[in-house]
Design a protein around this motif. Structure first.
Motif, PDB file in Angstrom:
ATOM      1  N   VAL A 100     -26.012 -11.190   1.375  1.00  0.00           N
ATOM      2  CA  VAL A 100     -24.862 -12.103   1.460  1.00  0.00           C
ATOM      3  C   VAL A 100     -25.252 -13.338   2.260  1.00  0.00           C
ATOM      4  O   VAL A 100     -24.958 -14.470   1.866  1.00  0.00           O
ATOM      5  N   ARG A 101     -25.946 -13.120   3.373  1.00  0.00           N
ATOM      6  CA  ARG A 101     -26.374 -14.252   4.212  1.00  0.00           C
ATOM      7  C   ARG A 101     -27.307 -15.190   3.432  1.00  0.00           C
ATOM      8  O   ARG A 101     -27.105 -16.397   3.399  1.00  0.00           O
ATOM      9  N   ARG A 102     -28.322 -14.629   2.771  1.00  0.00           N
ATOM     10  CA  ARG A 102     -29.281 -15.453   2.021  1.00  0.00           C
ATOM     11  C   ARG A 102     -28.588 -16.222   0.903  1.00  0.00           C
ATOM     12  O   ARG A 102     -28.874 -17.408   0.683  1.00  0.00           O
ATOM     13  N   ALA A 103     -27.659 -15.570   0.203  1.00  0.00           N
ATOM     14  CA  ALA A 103     -26.960 -16.243  -0.901  1.00  0.00           C
ATOM     15  C   ALA A 103     -26.117 -17.402  -0.378  1.00  0.00           C
ATOM     16  O   ALA A 103     -26.117 -18.493  -0.962  1.00  0.00           O
ATOM     17  N   ALA A 104     -25.416 -17.195   0.728  1.00  0.00           N
ATOM     18  CA  ALA A 104     -24.578 -18.259   1.298  1.00  0.00           C
ATOM     19  C   ALA A 104     -25.438 -19.417   1.792  1.00  0.00           C
ATOM     20  O   ALA A 104     -25.094 -20.591   1.584  1.00  0.00           O
ATOM     21  N   GLU A 105     -26.547 -19.090   2.432  1.00  0.00           N
ATOM     22  CA  GLU A 105     -27.443 -20.145   2.919  1.00  0.00           C
ATOM     23  C   GLU A 105     -28.081 -20.901   1.754  1.00  0.00           C
ATOM     24  O   GLU A 105     -28.231 -22.130   1.811  1.00  0.00           O
ATOM     25  N   ALA A 106     -28.438 -20.186   0.685  1.00  0.00           N
ATOM     26  CA  ALA A 106     -29.044 -20.828  -0.496  1.00  0.00           C
ATOM     27  C   ALA A 106     -28.065 -21.783  -1.168  1.00  0.00           C
ATOM     28  O   ALA A 106     -28.476 -22.767  -1.797  1.00  0.00           O
ATOM     29  N   LYS A 109     -24.297 -23.608   2.411  1.00  0.00           N
ATOM     30  CA  LYS A 109     -23.091 -23.502   3.244  1.00  0.00           C
ATOM     31  C   LYS A 109     -23.437 -23.741   4.704  1.00  0.00           C
ATOM     32  O   LYS A 109     -24.555 -23.471   5.150  1.00  0.00           O
ATOM     33  N   THR A 110     -22.456 -24.257   5.436  1.00  0.00           N
ATOM     34  CA  THR A 110     -22.627 -24.495   6.872  1.00  0.00           C
ATOM     35  C   THR A 110     -22.686 -23.145   7.583  1.00  0.00           C
ATOM     36  O   THR A 110     -22.257 -22.121   7.024  1.00  0.00           O
ATOM     37  N   PRO A 111     -23.182 -23.120   8.829  1.00  0.00           N
ATOM     38  CA  PRO A 111     -23.199 -21.847   9.573  1.00  0.00           C
ATOM     39  C   PRO A 111     -21.807 -21.200   9.677  1.00  0.00           C
ATOM     40  O   PRO A 111     -21.687 -19.974   9.584  1.00  0.00           O
ATOM     41  N   GLU A 112     -20.779 -22.018   9.830  1.00  0.00           N
ATOM     42  CA  GLU A 112     -19.418 -21.485   9.899  1.00  0.00           C
ATOM     43  C   GLU A 112     -19.011 -20.856   8.569  1.00  0.00           C
ATOM     44  O   GLU A 112     -18.377 -19.798   8.532  1.00  0.00           O
ATOM     45  N   VAL A 114     -21.085 -19.641   6.335  1.00  0.00           N
ATOM     46  CA  VAL A 114     -21.892 -18.429   6.181  1.00  0.00           C
ATOM     47  C   VAL A 114     -21.209 -17.279   6.926  1.00  0.00           C
ATOM     48  O   VAL A 114     -21.071 -16.171   6.400  1.00  0.00           O
ATOM     49  N   THR A 115     -20.759 -17.555   8.144  1.00  0.00           N
ATOM     50  CA  THR A 115     -20.069 -16.536   8.938  1.00  0.00           C
ATOM     51  C   THR A 115     -18.797 -16.071   8.225  1.00  0.00           C
ATOM     52  O   THR A 115     -18.521 -14.862   8.166  1.00  0.00           O
ATOM     53  N   GLU A 116     -18.030 -17.004   7.674  1.00  0.00           N
ATOM     54  CA  GLU A 116     -16.816 -16.642   6.926  1.00  0.00           C
ATOM     55  C   GLU A 116     -17.157 -15.773   5.719  1.00  0.00           C
ATOM     56  O   GLU A 116     -16.465 -14.802   5.425  1.00  0.00           O
ATOM     57  N   GLU A 117     -18.217 -16.130   5.015  1.00  0.00           N
ATOM     58  CA  GLU A 117     -18.658 -15.364   3.841  1.00  0.00           C
ATOM     59  C   GLU A 117     -19.065 -13.949   4.246  1.00  0.00           C
ATOM     60  O   GLU A 117     -18.719 -12.970   3.588  1.00  0.00           O
ATOM     61  N   LEU A 118     -19.800 -13.835   5.347  1.00  0.00           N
ATOM     62  CA  LEU A 118     -20.206 -12.522   5.847  1.00  0.00           C
ATOM     63  C   LEU A 118     -18.994 -11.698   6.271  1.00  0.00           C
ATOM     64  O   LEU A 118     -18.911 -10.502   5.973  1.00  0.00           O
TER      65      LEU A 118
END
Length: 180
Positions: A100-106, A109-112, A114-118
Motif C-alpha cells: 500500500v505504501r509503495r503504491a501510494a508513493e508511486a 502522493k504527499t506523505p500525508e 500516503v498516511t491517509e491511504e495506509l
C-alpha cells in the motif's frame, strides 16, 4: 442449595437429551469459552457468562460482538491505545502494508496522503483492530426483564461498544426495531 444454584433457561426451553428440571445448574468456572474463567463465572449448563458480569462489562465499554443469532453475543475486551498502535505498526511492516505504501508513493502522493491511504487500508483489513481478543460468550436468555431493558437502553442510547460492523445486525430475541 447454594447461592450459586440456578436454573439455566436454555436447559428448560430447548429440546435435548438432558433433564428438564430446576436447580440443576450453578454459576461456576470451567464452562465458558477458553479464557472466560478470568472474566467471570459461567453457567454450568450452557457456558454463558453471568448476566450481572455481562452487563457490568458492557457498561465498562467491552465490545459486544454481533452474531447472526438472536439469542447469543460475544464479548471482547477493548484493546488499549498502546495495543492498537503496536498492532498497526506490525501491519505496516507486512507485505500488504508495504505494498500500500509503495503504491501510494508511486502515485506521487504527499506523505500525508500516503498516511491517509495506509490508515484507510489498515481499517479495511482489520475491522476488529479495537478488540484485544479476550472473549466470553453470553446467552441473552439469562437476562431478567430489567436487564433486558437496560441492555436495550445501552444500545439505543449508543452507550454500548458494538463490534464490527458497528450495529447488532440480528437483534436479541427480546428487542425489536425502533418505532421512530
Amino acid at each position: 442449595m447454594s447461592d450459586d444454584t440456578q436454573t439455566c433457561p436454555r436447559r428448560m426451553h430447548e429440546a435435548g437429551p438432558w433433564e428438564h428440571a430446576a436447580d440443576l445448574d450453578a454459576w461456576t468456572t470451567g464452562h465458558g469459552v477458553a479464557g472466560q474463567d478470568s472474566i467471570g463465572l459461567s453457567c454450568s449448563f450452557c457456558g454463558s457468562l453471568h448476566p450481572d458480569r455481562f452487563l457490568e462489562l458492557v457498561r465498562e465499554g467491552w465490545i459486544v460482538g454481533p452474531t447472526d443469532k438472536s439469542y447469543k453475543a460475544y464479548l471482547d475486551r477493548p484493546a488499549t491505545e498502546e495495543d492498537q498502535r503496536a498492532r498497526k505498526e506490525r501491519w505496516l511492516e507486512t507485505a500488504q502494508g508495504q505494498a500500500v505504501r509503495r503504491a501510494a508513493e508511486a502515485e506521487g502522493k504527499t506523505p500525508e496522503q500516503v498516511t491517509e491511504e495506509l490508515d484507510r487500508a489498515y481499517r479495511a483489513e482489520n475491522p476488529m483492530a479495537k478488540s484485544a481478543g479476550t472473549r466470553a460468550k453470553f446467552y441473552y436468555q439469562h437476562l431478567t426483564l430489567e436487564q433486558q431493558n437496560e441492555f436495550i437502553a445501552l444500545y439505543n442510547e449508543r452507550r454500548m461498544n458494538v463490534g464490527y460492523p458497528g450495529r447488532l445486525y440480528v437483534l436479541p430475541f427480546f428487542a425489536g426495531p425502533s418505532s421512530t
